[in-house]
Design an enzyme around this catalytic site. Sequence first.
Site, PDB file in Angstrom:
ATOM      1  N   ARG A 289     -13.470   1.262 -29.259  1.00  0.00           N
ATOM      2  CA  ARG A 289     -13.955   1.983 -28.077  1.00  0.00           C
ATOM      3  C   ARG A 289     -14.772   1.099 -27.130  1.00  0.00           C
ATOM      4  O   ARG A 289     -15.589   1.581 -26.365  1.00  0.00           O
ATOM      5  CB  ARG A 289     -14.778   3.214 -28.475  1.00  0.00           C
ATOM      6  CG  ARG A 289     -13.962   4.272 -29.205  1.00  0.00           C
ATOM      7  CD  ARG A 289     -14.732   5.570 -29.344  1.00  0.00           C
ATOM      8  NE  ARG A 289     -13.900   6.600 -29.930  1.00  0.00           N
ATOM      9  CZ  ARG A 289     -13.818   6.856 -31.236  1.00  0.00           C
ATOM     10  NH1 ARG A 289     -14.536   6.122 -32.077  1.00  0.00           N
ATOM     11  NH2 ARG A 289     -13.049   7.817 -31.694  1.00  0.00           N
ATOM     12  N   LYS A 311     -11.042  -5.055 -13.483  1.00  0.00           N
ATOM     13  CA  LYS A 311      -9.741  -4.405 -13.642  1.00  0.00           C
ATOM     14  C   LYS A 311      -8.960  -5.097 -14.758  1.00  0.00           C
ATOM     15  O   LYS A 311      -8.767  -6.315 -14.720  1.00  0.00           O
ATOM     16  CB  LYS A 311      -8.952  -4.438 -12.334  1.00  0.00           C
ATOM     17  CG  LYS A 311      -9.496  -3.504 -11.271  1.00  0.00           C
ATOM     18  CD  LYS A 311      -8.835  -3.711  -9.922  1.00  0.00           C
ATOM     19  CE  LYS A 311      -7.402  -3.295  -9.911  1.00  0.00           C
ATOM     20  NZ  LYS A 311      -6.824  -3.331  -8.538  1.00  0.00           N
ATOM     21  N   GLU A 353      -4.083 -16.127  -2.882  1.00  0.00           N
ATOM     22  CA  GLU A 353      -5.246 -15.240  -2.955  1.00  0.00           C
ATOM     23  C   GLU A 353      -6.370 -15.729  -2.043  1.00  0.00           C
ATOM     24  O   GLU A 353      -7.073 -14.920  -1.430  1.00  0.00           O
ATOM     25  CB  GLU A 353      -5.745 -15.121  -4.393  1.00  0.00           C
ATOM     26  CG  GLU A 353      -4.809 -14.352  -5.312  1.00  0.00           C
ATOM     27  CD  GLU A 353      -4.654 -12.887  -4.931  1.00  0.00           C
ATOM     28  OE1 GLU A 353      -5.608 -12.291  -4.394  1.00  0.00           O
ATOM     29  OE2 GLU A 353      -3.567 -12.326  -5.171  1.00  0.00           O
ATOM     30  N   LYS A 400     -14.333 -11.479  -2.494  1.00  0.00           N
ATOM     31  CA  LYS A 400     -13.937 -10.576  -3.584  1.00  0.00           C
ATOM     32  C   LYS A 400     -15.157  -9.861  -4.164  1.00  0.00           C
ATOM     33  O   LYS A 400     -15.138  -8.639  -4.385  1.00  0.00           O
ATOM     34  CB  LYS A 400     -13.224 -11.373  -4.678  1.00  0.00           C
ATOM     35  CG  LYS A 400     -12.845 -10.562  -5.927  1.00  0.00           C
ATOM     36  CD  LYS A 400     -11.643  -9.692  -5.700  1.00  0.00           C
ATOM     37  CE  LYS A 400     -11.318  -8.804  -6.902  1.00  0.00           C
ATOM     38  NZ  LYS A 400     -10.441  -9.430  -7.870  1.00  0.00           N
ATOM     39  N   GLU A 410     -12.337   1.233  -7.272  1.00  0.00           N
ATOM     40  CA  GLU A 410     -11.179   1.320  -6.374  1.00  0.00           C
ATOM     41  C   GLU A 410     -10.926   2.758  -5.915  1.00  0.00           C
ATOM     42  O   GLU A 410      -9.822   3.284  -6.008  1.00  0.00           O
ATOM     43  CB  GLU A 410      -9.926   0.743  -7.053  1.00  0.00           C
ATOM     44  CG  GLU A 410      -8.851   0.369  -6.033  1.00  0.00           C
ATOM     45  CD  GLU A 410      -7.692  -0.418  -6.638  1.00  0.00           C
ATOM     46  OE1 GLU A 410      -7.036  -1.137  -5.896  1.00  0.00           O
ATOM     47  OE2 GLU A 410      -7.473  -0.312  -7.857  1.00  0.00           O
ATOM     48  N   ARG A 414     -12.137  -0.888  -1.807  1.00  0.00           N
ATOM     49  CA  ARG A 414     -11.592  -1.951  -2.657  1.00  0.00           C
ATOM     50  C   ARG A 414     -10.080  -2.068  -2.538  1.00  0.00           C
ATOM     51  O   ARG A 414      -9.495  -3.118  -2.834  1.00  0.00           O
ATOM     52  CB  ARG A 414     -11.986  -1.696  -4.108  1.00  0.00           C
ATOM     53  CG  ARG A 414     -11.492  -2.774  -5.069  1.00  0.00           C
ATOM     54  CD  ARG A 414     -12.179  -2.658  -6.396  1.00  0.00           C
ATOM     55  NE  ARG A 414     -11.617  -3.550  -7.395  1.00  0.00           N
ATOM     56  CZ  ARG A 414     -12.175  -3.809  -8.567  1.00  0.00           C
ATOM     57  NH1 ARG A 414     -13.320  -3.249  -8.874  1.00  0.00           N
ATOM     58  NH2 ARG A 414     -11.606  -4.619  -9.429  1.00  0.00           N
ATOM     59  N   ASN A 418      -5.581  -5.126  -2.113  1.00  0.00           N
ATOM     60  CA  ASN A 418      -4.153  -5.020  -2.426  1.00  0.00           C
ATOM     61  C   ASN A 418      -3.260  -5.439  -1.263  1.00  0.00           C
ATOM     62  O   ASN A 418      -2.059  -5.151  -1.278  1.00  0.00           O
ATOM     63  CB  ASN A 418      -3.822  -3.588  -2.849  1.00  0.00           C
ATOM     64  CG  ASN A 418      -4.409  -3.257  -4.204  1.00  0.00           C
ATOM     65  OD1 ASN A 418      -4.337  -4.050  -5.132  1.00  0.00           O
ATOM     66  ND2 ASN A 418      -5.011  -2.080  -4.318  1.00  0.00           N
ATOM     67  N   HIS A 421       0.293  -6.501  -1.954  1.00  0.00           N
ATOM     68  CA  HIS A 421       0.647  -6.154  -3.324  1.00  0.00           C
ATOM     69  C   HIS A 421       1.703  -5.044  -3.416  1.00  0.00           C
ATOM     70  O   HIS A 421       2.422  -4.971  -4.409  1.00  0.00           O
ATOM     71  CB  HIS A 421      -0.602  -5.736  -4.107  1.00  0.00           C
ATOM     72  CG  HIS A 421      -1.467  -6.888  -4.501  1.00  0.00           C
ATOM     73  ND1 HIS A 421      -2.000  -7.767  -3.585  1.00  0.00           N
ATOM     74  CD2 HIS A 421      -1.881  -7.327  -5.721  1.00  0.00           C
ATOM     75  CE1 HIS A 421      -2.718  -8.682  -4.230  1.00  0.00           C
ATOM     76  NE2 HIS A 421      -2.653  -8.439  -5.521  1.00  0.00           N
ATOM     77  N   HIS A 425       4.324  -6.393  -5.806  1.00  0.00           N
ATOM     78  CA  HIS A 425       4.584  -5.853  -7.141  1.00  0.00           C
ATOM     79  C   HIS A 425       6.037  -5.414  -7.288  1.00  0.00           C
ATOM     80  O   HIS A 425       6.642  -5.567  -8.360  1.00  0.00           O
ATOM     81  CB  HIS A 425       3.653  -4.675  -7.423  1.00  0.00           C
ATOM     82  CG  HIS A 425       2.261  -5.098  -7.783  1.00  0.00           C
ATOM     83  ND1 HIS A 425       1.220  -4.208  -7.908  1.00  0.00           N
ATOM     84  CD2 HIS A 425       1.732  -6.317  -8.052  1.00  0.00           C
ATOM     85  CE1 HIS A 425       0.121  -4.862  -8.234  1.00  0.00           C
ATOM     86  NE2 HIS A 425       0.407  -6.139  -8.325  1.00  0.00           N
ATOM     87  N   HIS A 437       3.027 -14.225  -9.352  1.00  0.00           N
ATOM     88  CA  HIS A 437       2.293 -13.181  -8.631  1.00  0.00           C
ATOM     89  C   HIS A 437       1.920 -13.640  -7.224  1.00  0.00           C
ATOM     90  O   HIS A 437       2.115 -12.917  -6.245  1.00  0.00           O
ATOM     91  CB  HIS A 437       1.030 -12.809  -9.418  1.00  0.00           C
ATOM     92  CG  HIS A 437       0.179 -11.779  -8.742  1.00  0.00           C
ATOM     93  ND1 HIS A 437       0.566 -10.462  -8.604  1.00  0.00           N
ATOM     94  CD2 HIS A 437      -1.040 -11.882  -8.144  1.00  0.00           C
ATOM     95  CE1 HIS A 437      -0.376  -9.793  -7.965  1.00  0.00           C
ATOM     96  NE2 HIS A 437      -1.357 -10.627  -7.672  1.00  0.00           N
TER      97      HIS A 437
END
Length: 535
Positions: A289, A311, A353, A400, A410, A414, A418, A421, A425, A437
Site C-alpha cells: 500500500r 505520475k 521535452e 515543469k 492534473e 498541469r 501534454n 501527447h 501517444h 516517446h
Amino acid sequence: MKNIVLTGFMGTGKTTIGREVARRLGRLFVDMDGVIEQRVGKPIARIFAEEGEETFRRMEAELCRELCAGDGLVIATGGGTLVNPENRARMAERGVVICLEADPEEILRRVGNDSGRPLLQVSDRRARIAELLAARRSAYAAIPWHVDTTGRSVEEAVEEVLRIAGFVALTVRYPGGEYPIHVGEGALAHVGDALRAVGAPEGSAVAIVSNPVVAPLYGPRVEASLRAAGFSPFLCLIPDGEQHKNLSTVADLYGQFLTGGLDRSGTVLALGGGVVGDVAGFAAATFLRGVRFAQVPTSLLAMVDSSIGGKTGVDLPQGKNLVGAFWQPAVVVIDPTVLETLPPEELRSGMAELIKHGIIGDASLFAEMEAIVPQAAELPVARPWEAITPSLLLRSLRVKAAIVEEDPYERGRRAVLNLGHTTGHALETLSGYTMRHGEAVSIGMVVAAWIAADLGIADGALPERIAAVLAGWGLPVRCPPFRADAIWAAMAHDKKRRGRTLRWVLPRAIGYVDIFPDVPPEVVLAALQRAGAVA
C-alpha cells in the site's frame, strides 16, 4: 553566490579544507569558533568552563543568524553547531551545507591530546568520541551531502567539496509535503546521502530498480553510495523498452521486492529512463500500500519530464499510461554526467521535452534552443551530452516544477504539459511502441501547432517555426505512413479524454499555450495530413 558551509565532527578537517576552498574560489573564509573566541576574548574551552555550554550555543546561534545575511562565504562551523535544527535550516537556506566525516580512530588520531577540545576533557577520549558521534548521528544524517576525509589528502577533499558546491537544489511542493531535486555533476556518488537526508531509516532496504542496459553502467556506483550511507541495497531488473511497461513487469517486481526483504520502512529507487521510473514508481505506490520512492533518472527525457511530478503508471494494449497512480518521490537526484553514455538518438528524444517546455512556458528557453540549432548537427560526437548546458537543463526543470506545483494531480493547468501527447501517444501505440516517446511528441507538437493555426488562435507561421527547431535538433516532424483516420481512432483511448471529448493543448504563441475541450475532427484530420499522415 551561495555560501559554502562545512560542518561535521571535530577533527574531520573543516578549518583546513575550508581555508583551501576559500582560497581556490577567492572567497572570504569564516571559522565560527575563531570568530566567537575573538569576540569573547577567550578560547572555547574557557567559555565552556566559565560560562557553560548553553551560553556558547546561544553565541553560535546568533552568529549563524548573522552569517546567513551574507553571500559568497566559506564557513566552517563548530562540530555541534548544526545539531540545532534551526541553525541547520538557516545555513541550508542560504547555502550548500556539507558534512565532513572521518572514522572514529582517525578522529582520535587527529585530535590527539588537544587541550582545546572542551567536550573531550575526559580520561577515555575514544569512548567519548563514540558517545558524541552516536548522539549527533541523526543531526548529521539530515545534511544531504557528506565527504569522508579518512585517507584523503586535503586536495582530494577540496575537489569533492567544490564538486558538491556546484550542485543546484530545487524544491517541489505538493499537498502534504515537498521533495528536493538535486542536480550536479558527480551527484550519483551521493545518492545515499540524499536519501538519508529525507528520512530513510539507517539500515533499511533499498530496491534499486533498473534494466540490463543501465544497471551495469551505474548500478555499482549507486549501490556503493547507498551502502556507505548505511542502507541495505539490492538490485531488481526489468526488461528494457516501452513494450515491457506493463502489469506483468510490475507483478515480477513485487516478487523481487519480497525476495530482497523490502518492507514498509524501505525505499524503491528508480535508476534509469522514463520506463524504469514509471514502472518502479507504480510498483512503489502499490507494494504494501505504498513505500518510499526515489528517482535517479539516467536519460534526458526522464530528467526533465517523467522524474518530476509523481505520475507513475503502465500501458495497456489499448493505450499508454492507462493504469497508474500519483506517487510523489521523496527525492530526485540528477547527475548530468550519465548522459555521456546516452545514445545520440535518445539524447535527441529528450530534447523534445526541453523544446516543449519552452513552447509551454519559457519563450527565452525556446529562443535559446532555436539559436543553437546549428550546434545540433554536431551531437553525434564523442561527448554529445555537452550540448545540454546546465542553464538549459535547469530552466526546463523549473518550467515543469512550477506547473506541477500549481496542479499536482492534473486537474487543471498541469494538462498543458501534454502538449504534443494526444497525437504522440497515438503514434506510439500504432508503432507498437517502437517509436521513441520524444520522437512521437515532436510530431505531436507540430500537429498541435497546425491545429492552432487552422483554428486561427495562432499565427500561421508558428507551425513552421516549431517544426524548424525540432528538425534542427534531429527530431522527426512528419508522421510515419499511418492513415490519418487510424491515428484519430487510436486517440479514442487517450486518458486525457472527458467522456467522448478530447482535450487538446494548443500553442497560441511561443511560451503561451491553452487547453481546448474539443476540436472538430475535420480540423484534426487536416492537421495530421499536413504533418504527413496518409489521407
